[in-house]
Motif scaffolding. Structure first.
Motif, PDB file in Angstrom:
ATOM      1  N   MET A  59      -6.479 -10.898  87.699  1.00 40.05           N
ATOM      2  CA  MET A  59      -6.834 -10.400  89.031  1.00 40.05           C
ATOM      3  C   MET A  59      -7.902  -9.303  88.935  1.00 40.05           C
ATOM      4  O   MET A  59      -8.862  -9.293  89.706  1.00 40.05           O
ATOM      5  CB  MET A  59      -5.600  -9.868  89.762  1.00 40.05           C
ATOM      6  CG  MET A  59      -4.652 -10.951  90.220  1.00 40.05           C
ATOM      7  SD  MET A  59      -3.306 -10.339  91.256  1.00 40.05           S
ATOM      8  CE  MET A  59      -2.448  -9.243  90.149  1.00 40.05           C
ATOM      9  N   LEU A  60      -7.735  -8.374  88.003  1.00 44.24           N
ATOM     10  CA  LEU A  60      -8.693  -7.275  87.880  1.00 44.24           C
ATOM     11  C   LEU A  60     -10.071  -7.769  87.445  1.00 44.24           C
ATOM     12  O   LEU A  60     -11.084  -7.242  87.879  1.00 44.24           O
ATOM     13  CB  LEU A  60      -8.168  -6.234  86.892  1.00 44.24           C
ATOM     14  CG  LEU A  60      -6.992  -5.395  87.368  1.00 44.24           C
ATOM     15  CD1 LEU A  60      -6.453  -4.537  86.225  1.00 44.24           C
ATOM     16  CD2 LEU A  60      -7.386  -4.523  88.545  1.00 44.24           C
ATOM     17  N   MET A  61     -10.115  -8.782  86.603  1.00 46.57           N
ATOM     18  CA  MET A  61     -11.390  -9.299  86.130  1.00 46.57           C
ATOM     19  C   MET A  61     -12.164 -10.009  87.244  1.00 46.57           C
ATOM     20  O   MET A  61     -13.380 -10.137  87.157  1.00 46.57           O
ATOM     21  CB  MET A  61     -11.180 -10.228  84.936  1.00 46.57           C
ATOM     22  CG  MET A  61     -10.781  -9.456  83.686  1.00 46.57           C
ATOM     23  SD  MET A  61     -10.323 -10.494  82.291  1.00 46.57           S
ATOM     24  CE  MET A  61     -11.809 -11.422  82.043  1.00 46.57           C
ATOM     25  N   GLU A  62     -11.463 -10.448  88.265  1.00 40.86           N
ATOM     26  CA  GLU A  62     -12.131 -11.082  89.401  1.00 40.86           C
ATOM     27  C   GLU A  62     -12.884 -10.064  90.252  1.00 40.86           C
ATOM     28  O   GLU A  62     -13.820 -10.408  90.952  1.00 40.86           O
ATOM     29  CB  GLU A  62     -11.118 -11.834  90.263  1.00 40.86           C
ATOM     30  CG  GLU A  62     -10.560 -13.062  89.586  1.00 40.86           C
ATOM     31  CD  GLU A  62      -9.441 -13.705  90.387  1.00 40.86           C
ATOM     32  OE1 GLU A  62      -9.042 -13.170  91.452  1.00 40.86           O
ATOM     33  OE2 GLU A  62      -8.947 -14.758  89.939  1.00 40.86           O
ATOM     34  N   ASP A  63     -12.481  -8.793  90.174  1.00 39.55           N
ATOM     35  CA  ASP A  63     -13.135  -7.731  90.938  1.00 39.55           C
ATOM     36  C   ASP A  63     -14.291  -7.180  90.109  1.00 39.55           C
ATOM     37  O   ASP A  63     -14.099  -6.380  89.198  1.00 39.55           O
ATOM     38  CB  ASP A  63     -12.131  -6.619  91.259  1.00 39.55           C
ATOM     39  CG  ASP A  63     -12.701  -5.550  92.173  1.00 39.55           C
ATOM     40  OD1 ASP A  63     -13.920  -5.566  92.451  1.00 39.55           O
ATOM     41  OD2 ASP A  63     -11.918  -4.690  92.614  1.00 39.55           O
ATOM     42  N   GLU A  64     -15.493  -7.593  90.419  1.00 37.91           N
ATOM     43  CA  GLU A  64     -16.666  -7.210  89.636  1.00 37.91           C
ATOM     44  C   GLU A  64     -17.041  -5.744  89.810  1.00 37.91           C
ATOM     45  O   GLU A  64     -17.856  -5.228  89.051  1.00 37.91           O
ATOM     46  CB  GLU A  64     -17.843  -8.109  90.002  1.00 37.91           C
ATOM     47  CG  GLU A  64     -17.602  -9.558  89.641  1.00 37.91           C
ATOM     48  CD  GLU A  64     -18.737 -10.464  90.088  1.00 37.91           C
ATOM     49  OE1 GLU A  64     -19.777  -9.943  90.530  1.00 37.91           O
ATOM     50  OE2 GLU A  64     -18.567 -11.679  89.985  1.00 37.91           O
TER      51      GLU A  64
END
Length: 69
Positions: free
Chosen positions: A47-52
């Motif tokens: 999930m965090l990696m989806e937030d650029e």
């Protein structure tokens, strides 16, 4: 695919495993087993990696034991 290092501790009161990824701010979770904790951390990291917009500025170097007299 990326590889991260997780720091894992065990809460003596609850018996739960608690883990966090120093390289990725906000990546922390818990689980009744280490396997559950690992699965939860994978979910959080995904999930965090989806937030650029999230910074990933910390580089994990390692751990060291410190002796205090």
């Amino acid at each position: 695919m990326k590889t991260f290092t997780a720091i894992i501790e065990r809460d003596r009161d609850t018996g739960y495993y608690v883990g966090y990824v120093p390289e990725f701010p906000g990546a922390h979770s818990q689980g009744e087993t280490i396997e559950e904790l690992r699965d939860n951390l994978v979910e959080v990291l995904t999930m965090l990696m989806e937030d650029e917009d999230l910074p990933n500025e910390v580089e994990f170097i390692g751990t060291q034991q410190i002796v205090v007299a």
